[in-house]
Write a protein that holds these residues in place. Sequence first.
Motif, PDB file in Angstrom:
ATOM      1  N   LYS A   1      20.815 -15.856  31.923  1.00 25.24           N
ATOM      2  CA  LYS A   1      19.409 -16.109  31.656  1.00 25.24           C
ATOM      3  C   LYS A   1      19.001 -15.384  30.374  1.00 25.24           C
ATOM      4  O   LYS A   1      19.230 -14.202  30.226  1.00 25.24           O
ATOM      5  CB  LYS A   1      18.582 -15.607  32.841  1.00 25.24           C
ATOM      6  CG  LYS A   1      17.093 -15.753  32.648  1.00 25.24           C
ATOM      7  CD  LYS A   1      16.349 -15.099  33.818  1.00 25.24           C
ATOM      8  CE  LYS A   1      14.850 -15.069  33.556  1.00 25.24           C
ATOM      9  NZ  LYS A   1      14.115 -14.343  34.577  1.00 25.24           N
ATOM     10  N   GLN A   2      18.394 -16.119  29.482  1.00 27.78           N
ATOM     11  CA  GLN A   2      17.982 -15.534  28.202  1.00 27.78           C
ATOM     12  C   GLN A   2      16.833 -14.557  28.391  1.00 27.78           C
ATOM     13  O   GLN A   2      15.862 -14.844  29.093  1.00 27.78           O
ATOM     14  CB  GLN A   2      17.556 -16.670  27.276  1.00 27.78           C
ATOM     15  CG  GLN A   2      17.084 -16.272  25.896  1.00 27.78           C
ATOM     16  CD  GLN A   2      18.181 -15.808  24.991  1.00 27.78           C
ATOM     17  OE1 GLN A   2      18.523 -14.614  24.972  1.00 27.78           O
ATOM     18  NE2 GLN A   2      18.746 -16.714  24.204  1.00 27.78           N
ATOM     19  N   GLU A   3      16.942 -13.423  27.751  1.00 29.51           N
ATOM     20  CA  GLU A   3      15.849 -12.443  27.739  1.00 29.51           C
ATOM     21  C   GLU A   3      15.594 -12.018  26.302  1.00 29.51           C
ATOM     22  O   GLU A   3      16.529 -11.793  25.537  1.00 29.51           O
ATOM     23  CB  GLU A   3      16.200 -11.235  28.604  1.00 29.51           C
ATOM     24  CG  GLU A   3      16.278 -11.561  30.087  1.00 29.51           C
ATOM     25  CD  GLU A   3      16.530 -10.333  30.949  1.00 29.51           C
ATOM     26  OE1 GLU A   3      16.693 -10.508  32.170  1.00 29.51           O
ATOM     27  OE2 GLU A   3      16.572  -9.223  30.403  1.00 29.51           O
ATOM     28  N   VAL A   4      14.321 -11.917  25.978  1.00 26.77           N
ATOM     29  CA  VAL A   4      13.905 -11.547  24.627  1.00 26.77           C
ATOM     30  C   VAL A   4      13.102 -10.261  24.700  1.00 26.77           C
ATOM     31  O   VAL A   4      12.161 -10.157  25.494  1.00 26.77           O
ATOM     32  CB  VAL A   4      13.063 -12.666  23.987  1.00 26.77           C
ATOM     33  CG1 VAL A   4      12.613 -12.259  22.586  1.00 26.77           C
ATOM     34  CG2 VAL A   4      13.869 -13.965  23.919  1.00 26.77           C
ATOM     35  N   THR A   5      13.486  -9.312  23.872  1.00 22.32           N
ATOM     36  CA  THR A   5      12.836  -8.005  23.864  1.00 22.32           C
ATOM     37  C   THR A   5      12.272  -7.722  22.477  1.00 22.32           C
ATOM     38  O   THR A   5      12.949  -7.959  21.472  1.00 22.32           O
ATOM     39  CB  THR A   5      13.836  -6.898  24.234  1.00 22.32           C
ATOM     40  OG1 THR A   5      14.388  -7.187  25.520  1.00 22.32           O
ATOM     41  CG2 THR A   5      13.149  -5.542  24.286  1.00 22.32           C
ATOM     42  N   GLN A   6      11.056  -7.222  22.456  1.00 21.11           N
ATOM     43  CA  GLN A   6      10.434  -6.882  21.179  1.00 21.11           C
ATOM     44  C   GLN A   6      10.063  -5.407  21.146  1.00 21.11           C
ATOM     45  O   GLN A   6       9.477  -4.880  22.087  1.00 21.11           O
ATOM     46  CB  GLN A   6       9.181  -7.730  20.939  1.00 21.11           C
ATOM     47  CG  GLN A   6       9.516  -9.192  20.671  1.00 21.11           C
ATOM     48  CD  GLN A   6       8.301  -9.986  20.276  1.00 21.11           C
ATOM     49  OE1 GLN A   6       7.855 -10.874  21.004  1.00 21.11           O
ATOM     50  NE2 GLN A   6       7.753  -9.679  19.098  1.00 21.11           N
ATOM     51  N   ILE A   7      10.427  -4.782  20.043  1.00 22.45           N
ATOM     52  CA  ILE A   7      10.138  -3.368  19.845  1.00 22.45           C
ATOM     53  C   ILE A   7       9.555  -3.183  18.451  1.00 22.45           C
ATOM     54  O   ILE A   7      10.040  -3.788  17.500  1.00 22.45           O
ATOM     55  CB  ILE A   7      11.421  -2.523  19.970  1.00 22.45           C
ATOM     56  CG1 ILE A   7      11.965  -2.608  21.404  1.00 22.45           C
ATOM     57  CG2 ILE A   7      11.173  -1.086  19.594  1.00 22.45           C
ATOM     58  CD1 ILE A   7      13.312  -1.953  21.562  1.00 22.45           C
TER      59      ILE A   7
END
Lengths: 111, 118
Positions: A1-7
């Motif tokens: 499952k694709q997960e996108v993280t922003q920092i």
Amino acid sequence: KQEVTQIPAALSVPEGENLVLNCSFTDSAIYNLQWFRQDPGKGLTSLLLIQSSQREQTSGRLNASLDKSSGRSTLYIAASQPGDSATYLCAVWGGSEKLVFGKGTKLTVNP
Amino acid sequence: GAVVSQHPSRVICKSGTSVKIECRSLDFQATTMFWYRQFPKKSLMLMATSNEGSKATYEQGVEKDKFLINHASLTLSTLTVTSAHPADSSFYICSARVDGAVNNEKLFFGSGTQLSVL
């Protein structure tokens, strides 16, 4: 499952500063990556779309890079202005045939 | 540029009532539209893909009988939240893909609807 993280989740900078927003994704099998801007109470505005075969895209003071193999993208904003204050969203389009979004980075540019 | 109109922008309703949200492409035809929701401090999550003339495709965990989608024309899709519950309070946003485009190219978003269920 694709997960996108922003920092980072939030960033506050003085006007005129150059800044970098980061985005990472877990599944490198993507067709493209897209950066959006979201203003309060308003919809999403597409800023840049980078195809998986591309390394970067530029539009005015914005430059987005993509390193597909490492699952990373950056959005560089040059000479920031108060009008740049918004939430910036990163999203990827992959084999699931849908956009998967990160939670966004809320940017505040102080005059 | 292409414009997607979404109404209402904000709605407050009582528990148990139904709320309809409209998503309209103003200057292009869109066989395919998408409905998302966003809870506070969470990502935008796709709820369903709406296709004109056929049944919507719902994402896992989204109740199709609770979130009714009708895409009756090439320029209009509606999302009806039935038997609204406070847990349905969220920001709902639609997007429409220009006919002929693929993937997320030429995908335009509405301005969103903030739903508050009392």
